[in-house]
Design a protein around this motif. Structure first.
Motif, short mmCIF file in Angstrom:
data_model
loop_
_atom_site.label_atom_id
_atom_site.label_comp_id
_atom_site.label_asym_id
_atom_site.label_seq_id
_atom_site.Cartn_x
_atom_site.Cartn_y
_atom_site.Cartn_z
N PRO A 95 0.81 -1.23 0.00
CA PRO A 95 0.00 0.00 0.00
C PRO A 95 0.84 1.27 0.00
N MET A 96 2.10 1.16 0.44
CA MET A 96 2.95 2.36 0.49
C MET A 96 3.64 2.62 -0.85
N ALA A 97 3.61 1.61 -1.75
CA ALA A 97 4.32 1.76 -3.03
C ALA A 97 3.41 2.24 -4.14
N VAL A 98 2.10 2.24 -3.89
CA VAL A 98 1.16 2.59 -4.95
C VAL A 98 1.48 3.98 -5.49
N GLY A 99 1.61 4.06 -6.80
CA GLY A 99 1.85 5.36 -7.44
C GLY A 99 3.30 5.77 -7.47
N ASN A 100 4.21 4.90 -7.01
CA ASN A 100 5.61 5.36 -7.04
C ASN A 100 6.14 5.42 -8.48
N LYS A 101 7.25 6.11 -8.65
CA LYS A 101 7.69 6.43 -10.02
C LYS A 101 8.16 5.19 -10.77
N HIS A 102 8.67 4.18 -10.04
CA HIS A 102 9.14 2.98 -10.74
C HIS A 102 7.99 2.21 -11.36
N ILE A 103 6.84 2.22 -10.69
CA ILE A 103 5.67 1.58 -11.30
C ILE A 103 5.30 2.33 -12.58
N GLY A 104 5.42 3.64 -12.55
CA GLY A 104 5.16 4.44 -13.75
C GLY A 104 6.13 4.10 -14.87
N TYR A 105 7.41 3.91 -14.53
CA TYR A 105 8.40 3.53 -15.55
C TYR A 105 8.07 2.16 -16.14
N LYS A 106 7.65 1.23 -15.27
CA LYS A 106 7.31 -0.11 -15.75
C LYS A 106 6.12 -0.04 -16.71
N ASN A 107 5.12 0.75 -16.35
CA ASN A 107 3.96 0.88 -17.24
C ASN A 107 4.36 1.47 -18.59
N ALA A 108 5.26 2.45 -18.54
CA ALA A 108 5.71 3.07 -19.80
C ALA A 108 6.45 2.05 -20.66
N LEU A 109 7.33 1.26 -20.03
CA LEU A 109 8.07 0.26 -20.80
C LEU A 109 7.14 -0.83 -21.33
N ASN A 110 6.13 -1.18 -20.54
CA ASN A 110 5.18 -2.21 -21.02
C ASN A 110 4.34 -1.72 -22.18
N GLU A 111 4.10 -0.41 -22.26
CA GLU A 111 3.40 0.14 -23.42
C GLU A 111 4.25 -0.06 -24.68
N ILE A 112 5.56 0.13 -24.55
CA ILE A 112 6.45 -0.10 -25.69
C ILE A 112 6.50 -1.59 -26.01
N GLU A 113 6.59 -2.41 -24.96
CA GLU A 113 6.67 -3.87 -25.13
C GLU A 113 5.42 -4.43 -25.82
N ARG A 114 4.30 -3.77 -25.56
CA ARG A 114 3.03 -4.25 -26.15
C ARG A 114 3.13 -4.31 -27.68
N THR A 115 3.74 -3.28 -28.26
CA THR A 115 3.83 -3.25 -29.72
C THR A 115 5.18 -3.76 -30.23
N SER A 116 6.20 -3.79 -29.38
CA SER A 116 7.53 -4.26 -29.80
C SER A 116 8.07 -5.26 -28.78
N PRO A 117 7.59 -6.51 -28.83
CA PRO A 117 8.04 -7.50 -27.84
C PRO A 117 9.55 -7.68 -27.89
#
Lengths: 64, 312
Positions: free
Chosen positions: B223-245
């Motif tokens: 519960p203390m990690a929700v919204g931290n910047k590393h989760i944001g970075y992971k989401n951004a990288l997964n958006e790239i991974e979605r179209t470029s595995p």
């Protein structure tokens, strides 16, 4: 269709493939796994109305 | 969809490997990738005494399970962080796993043994919760590994964790951190050898490994990690991974092969300035290490303040 994590019920008519369900829910396949009736299933698995579906998030944070 | 190896029904498709696996070949794939990372980066040998940092989450329990299956003598270390129900539940998963595998689990309770929990430590030290947590865990893991005579400290950092950290370090050109970002940190200056055997496996794969191996883990995010910047970075990288595995793996593993050595000098310079904390003896660039300062602030904030009448 009942979904877990978080638990919620959504109206999605089956049969539908895992990939189509995730697209419909606007979820990124890289960020989740789909568990049907307790079993992990791949992207082309077909889901029926009666299935209990868990869409399990896989992203964890906490890196400082 | 059929298993690429045996043509039995697949349970997972891995687009970056252009492969599908049944449960048993997926388990073998995860073990093989872990052993490959151990060999490629010369992390450890089965003769080493291994300590695994265990949180009760998927990555730490998976790496512990894989190392035991690969024949490593691996004990676990769990730190109770005092984050309410989340800590209680994660401890339960760590204990259940250790009992099931018949493995040793060492436990440290932060509130009971050091007098503060992560929410208090975060407030008192005016650090983000993940920063106070990471600082506390790093110190206690290092200390337990050294005091316990372990040859190597294993953490469950996976490919997504490392790619996200690399992404953040590149965005801000943290060149000293880039020099340290390697899956093996050798033992030196009072630090144990630290290794990350899961760097070739993504967190989707680690969650899948736990499901097919019957390993229960804490699914909910801290519960203390929700919204931290590393989760944001992971989401951004997964958006790239979605179209470029395969992009995440190429980003991180190619960094290790082609670029990491260019930043090693800066990391060396910062390590050369290390002395010993005058209170606990841990390696530190200051007279008192960051962990001891955190303990002092957190515990002094807890002590009752004696109010006196003005002028009395």
């Amino acid at each position: 269709m009942k979904l877990r994590h978080p638990t919620r019920e959504v109206e999605v008519p089956g049969p539908i493939s895992v990939v189509k369900l995730l697209n419909r829910l606007d979820l990124n396949r890289e960020s989740v796994l789909l568990v049907r009736n307790g079993e992990l299933v791949p992207g082309d698995a077909m889901l029926d109305d009666a299935d209990l579906i868990e869409i399990r998030p896989v992203i964890s944070g906490g890196a400082e | 969809m059929k298993c690429t190896v045996c043509r039995e029904p697949a349970v997972i498709d891995l687009r970056r490997h252009n492969s599908n696996f049944c449960a048993s070949h997926f388990t073998k794939f995860c073990r093989d990738q872990t052993q490959k990372a151990i060999d490629e980066f010369d992390m450890m040998t089965p003769a080493d005494k291994v300590l695994v940092a265990v949180s009760g989450g998927k990555d730490s329990l998976a790496v512990w399970d894989i190392l035991l299956d690969l024949g490593y003598a691996a004990s676990g270390l769990y730190i109770g962080l005092g984050i309410g129900d989340y800590s209680d539940e994660s401890k339960r998963y760590a204990r259940e796993f250790a009992e099931r595998r018949g493995a040793e689990l060492i436990e440290i309770d932060l509130p009971a043994e050091y007098g503060y929990d992560i929410p208090e430590g975060s407030r008192a030290a005016r650090r983000a919760p993940c920063s106070a947590c990471g600082l506390s865990k790093r110190h206690l893991f290092d200390q337990a590994a050294v005091d316990g005579g372990f040859d190597v400290l294993v953490t469950g950092h996976n490919l997504d964790d490392e790619a996200a950290v690399l992404f953040g370090n590149v965005l801000h050109w943290q060149t000293e951190y880039l020099g340290r970002q390697h899956p093996v940190l050798p033992a030196r200056h009072g630090f144990p050898r630290k290794v990350k055997p899961l760097v070739r496996l993504g967190e989707r794969e680690m969650a899948a490994y736990c499901i097919v191996s019957g390993i229960d883990y804490i699914v909910d995010e801290c519960p203390m990690a929700v919204g931290n910047k590393h989760i944001g970075y992971k989401n951004a990288l997964n958006e790239i991974e979605r179209t470029s595995p395969g992009t995440k793996a190429d980003f991180y593993l190619s960094f290790l092969r082609k670029a990491a050595s260019r930043f090693a000098g800066e990391a060396e310079e910062s390590r050369d300035g290390l002395g010993a904390c005058e209170r606990c003896g841990a390696p530190s660039t200051a007279d008192v290490c960051a962990f001891c300062r955190l303990v002092e602030r957190a515990t002094s904030a807890r002590q009752p303040v004696e109010l006196t009448r003005k002028g009395s």
